[in-house]
Design a protein around this motif. Structure first.
Motif, mmCIF file in Angstrom:
data_model
loop_
_atom_site.group_PDB
_atom_site.id
_atom_site.type_symbol
_atom_site.label_atom_id
_atom_site.label_comp_id
_atom_site.label_asym_id
_atom_site.label_seq_id
_atom_site.Cartn_x
_atom_site.Cartn_y
_atom_site.Cartn_z
ATOM 1 N N GLU A 123 0.831 -1.203 0.000
ATOM 2 C CA GLU A 123 0.000 0.000 0.000
ATOM 3 C C GLU A 123 0.870 1.260 0.000
ATOM 4 O O GLU A 123 0.606 2.209 -0.750
ATOM 5 N N ASP A 124 1.901 1.270 0.832
ATOM 6 C CA ASP A 124 2.775 2.446 0.908
ATOM 7 C C ASP A 124 3.487 2.688 -0.423
ATOM 8 O O ASP A 124 3.638 3.839 -0.861
ATOM 9 N N MET A 125 3.923 1.617 -1.079
ATOM 10 C CA MET A 125 4.620 1.760 -2.359
ATOM 11 C C MET A 125 3.667 2.237 -3.454
ATOM 12 O O MET A 125 4.038 3.039 -4.316
ATOM 13 N N LEU A 126 2.410 1.760 -3.412
ATOM 14 C CA LEU A 126 1.428 2.203 -4.407
ATOM 15 C C LEU A 126 1.093 3.685 -4.230
ATOM 16 O O LEU A 126 0.867 4.397 -5.210
ATOM 17 N N ARG A 127 1.047 4.142 -2.992
ATOM 18 C CA ARG A 127 0.759 5.561 -2.746
ATOM 19 C C ARG A 127 1.824 6.461 -3.361
ATOM 20 O O ARG A 127 1.559 7.609 -3.713
ATOM 21 N N LYS A 128 3.025 5.948 -3.497
ATOM 22 C CA LYS A 128 4.119 6.734 -4.065
ATOM 23 C C LYS A 128 4.292 6.514 -5.561
ATOM 24 O O LYS A 128 5.165 7.120 -6.181
ATOM 25 N N SER A 129 3.476 5.644 -6.143
ATOM 26 C CA SER A 129 3.612 5.325 -7.564
ATOM 27 C C SER A 129 2.975 6.408 -8.422
ATOM 28 O O SER A 129 1.851 6.846 -8.140
ATOM 29 N N PRO A 130 3.634 6.846 -9.490
ATOM 30 C CA PRO A 130 3.084 7.925 -10.325
ATOM 31 C C PRO A 130 1.961 7.468 -11.251
ATOM 32 O O PRO A 130 1.097 8.252 -11.615
ATOM 33 N N ILE A 131 1.976 6.181 -11.675
ATOM 34 C CA ILE A 131 0.969 5.662 -12.601
ATOM 35 C C ILE A 131 0.404 4.363 -12.021
ATOM 36 O O ILE A 131 1.140 3.412 -11.769
ATOM 37 N N VAL A 132 -0.909 4.321 -11.811
ATOM 38 C CA VAL A 132 -1.551 3.169 -11.176
ATOM 39 C C VAL A 132 -2.799 2.794 -11.970
ATOM 40 O O VAL A 132 -3.602 3.659 -12.332
ATOM 41 N N GLY A 133 -2.952 1.511 -12.244
ATOM 42 C CA GLY A 133 -4.158 1.002 -12.891
ATOM 43 C C GLY A 133 -5.152 0.514 -11.853
ATOM 44 O O GLY A 133 -4.768 -0.133 -10.875
ATOM 45 N N PHE A 134 -6.439 0.826 -12.055
ATOM 46 C CA PHE A 134 -7.492 0.428 -11.115
ATOM 47 C C PHE A 134 -8.580 -0.342 -11.868
ATOM 48 O O PHE A 134 -8.876 -0.062 -13.036
ATOM 49 N N ASP A 135 -9.177 -1.283 -11.168
ATOM 50 C CA ASP A 135 -10.329 -1.991 -11.730
ATOM 51 C C ASP A 135 -11.110 -2.597 -10.575
ATOM 52 O O ASP A 135 -10.600 -2.710 -9.451
ATOM 53 N N GLU A 136 -12.342 -2.982 -10.842
ATOM 54 C CA GLU A 136 -13.176 -3.613 -9.810
ATOM 55 C C GLU A 136 -14.068 -4.653 -10.462
ATOM 56 O O GLU A 136 -14.363 -4.590 -11.659
ATOM 57 N N SER A 137 -14.486 -5.634 -9.679
ATOM 58 C CA SER A 137 -15.325 -6.706 -10.203
ATOM 59 C C SER A 137 -16.152 -7.291 -9.069
ATOM 60 O O SER A 137 -15.740 -7.259 -7.904
ATOM 61 N N GLY A 138 -17.308 -7.829 -9.414
ATOM 62 C CA GLY A 138 -18.178 -8.418 -8.406
ATOM 63 C C GLY A 138 -17.551 -9.629 -7.744
ATOM 64 O O GLY A 138 -16.884 -10.439 -8.388
ATOM 65 N N CYS A 139 -17.760 -9.743 -6.441
ATOM 66 C CA CYS A 139 -17.193 -10.851 -5.666
ATOM 67 C C CYS A 139 -18.295 -11.418 -4.771
ATOM 68 O O CYS A 139 -18.735 -10.756 -3.830
#
Length: 452
Positions: free
Chosen positions: A223-239
């Motif tokens: 989580e900490d490394m993602l917060r510092k990442s300049p480009i992040v891909g997001f997606d969501e799906s039913g679970c």
């Protein structure tokens, strides 16, 4: 006058009856048109929409396996002329060496044991030994000093069974459950038949839960490394979890993967998870409205999603040219980026071409065309950002690949039965997928987590 009134009343009655008939026929016409559209419109599948493969009809799945958005290259399938062959290299230091030679002459029957053999060729066979568990017994002795102090060079005895499973067994069980999506019942059978290790489904559950507990520091680091990442891909799906619909989310980069479960798919989920860090990210997403309610640094819309929607419009009306032209423009832009992978490419020229296409009058076509045209006009500023920054991908396929593991798990095992079971799967999958992205062994990554 009386006869005129009677005639007027009769006409009024007839007019009322005709109106009722017209309304009935109009209602019936709308109903029939709605039923007819089912046969006139092409079915939506994973090739021409955002419909996941797991929701496709069997006929659509068969078509998908033989049809792709990729254009033909003109080359024959398989290895191309001049392709270098790759064979398995022989091991310089084999574990066992066995000499193969004749003990007697096949013509005269003479004993050949006193004749030295001449090496003809060498071959190697790779095999597995018979798998059997190694049981290591620990005998704990206590020593009482002359001063009366009782000394134990080991941890106090824990409650429960005196027989436990080692780290290798627990790592293999967790790997097979999460990475290979093996259901508990089949996993218990596999462990007994292949490894000769008998364990119950409850034991498997406890092992996976232990891995989740020990993975918490690693998940916090992700989580900490993602917060510092300049480009992040997001997606969501039913679970599907415990008889209710939850949502699986993924946040990923080229080297990181973080999957987690949430009760909804609104923008609040990411706000609570990443907070102010979102302002420093370029988000790569589909056109789900929740992403556009967030204050990202910039945005890149997934072109793979748009190409699938354009493919559907082409199937819906093959005679029109608009959807084909827009799809061609997007493919040309992707090809331009692939041809010049590290260069800055000004997107203004491409936006001008897109604007010309978005000015087209599509009211004579089905409503689907106008709906997509308006959707593209809304997100036009986020379509070609990948041209100006080589680090931004043109699609969000990496996020879809990362979250697809959930669909495979549910396809094989069904729904999760508890929140802990779902959370354990997402935590361990995050660690295993991150290890895979960095060229490391997923099994070894799980083994390391269990060693903490």
């Amino acid at each position: 006058m009386q006869s005129m009134h009677e005639a007027i009343d009769a006409l009024h009655t007839e007019n009322a009856n005709l109106r009722r008939n017209v309304e009935r026929l109009q209602k019936e016409n709308r109903s029939l048109r709605k039923r007819l559209e089912k046969y006139e419109k092409p079915d939506k599948n994973s090739n021409n929409s955002s419909t996941p493969p797991s929701k496709e009809k069997m006929k659509a799945e068969v078509i998908r396996r033989t049809k792709s958005l990729r254009k033909k290259s003109g080359l024959k399938p398989g290895g191309q002329p001049g392709h270098e062959a790759h064979n398995r290299n022989m091991t310089e230091k084999p574990n066992v060496v066995e000499d193969c030679m004749s003990g007697y002459c096949r013509e005269c029957g003479r004993d050949l044991s006193d004749i030295a053999g001449e090496l003809d060729y060498v071959s190697q066979v790779v095999d597995l030994p018979t798998l059997a568990p190694v049981v290591r017994e620990y005998r704990h002795y206590k020593k009482t000093c002359t001063c009366g102090c009782c000394n134990r060079g080991y941890e106090p005895r824990k409650r429960g069974n005196q027989v436990t499973f080692g780290k290798n067994v627990r790592a293999v069980v967790t790997y097979l459950s999460v990475v290979q999506c093996t259901p508990y019942e089949r996993l218990a059978s596999l462990m007994e038949e292949v490894f000769s290790v008998h364990m119950s489904q409850g034991t498997i559950k406890n092992i996976v839960q232990e891995a989740m507990r020990k993975s918490k520091p690693a998940i916090k680091l992700l989580e900490d490394m993602l917060r510092k990442s300049p480009i992040v891909g997001f997606d969501e799906s039913g679970c599907y979890n415990n008889k209710k619909l939850d949502w699986a989310w993924i946040a990923q980069t080229t080297y990181l993967t973080l999957c987690f479960r949430a009760a909804g798919r609104s923008s609040k989920v990411l706000e609570e998870r990443f907070g102010d860090a979102l302002k420093n990210m370029v988000a790569v997403t589909d056109r789900h409205s929740a992403y556009f309610a967030l204050d990202f640094l910039n945005h890149q819309v997934c072109l793979a999603h748009l190409l699938r929607e354009l493919e559907y419009l082409t199937e819906l009306d093959p005679k029109q040219q608009w959807s084909k032209d827009v799809a061609s423009l997007f493919r040309q832009a992707i090809h331009e980026r692939n041809t010049r992978p590290n260069e800055f490419i000004d997107k203004r020229t491409w936006l001008d071409k897109l604007d010309d296409l978005l000015k087209a009058n599509l009211l004579h076509l089905r409503s689907n065309f106008e709906r997509l045209r308006k959707g593209l006009a809304k997100c036009r500023d986020y379509i070609f950002n990948f041209l100006e920054n080589p680090a931004i991908p043109p699609d969000n396929n990496a996020s879809e690949r990362g979250i697809r593991k959930l669909k495979i798990k549910q396809k094989v095992s069904g729904t999760f039965r508890s929140d802990n079971g779902a959370d354990a799967f997402f935590s361990i999958h995050s660690i295993a997928d991150t290890a895979w992205k960095n060229g490391q062994s997923q099994l070894q990554a799980i083994h390391t987590i269990l060693s903490l």
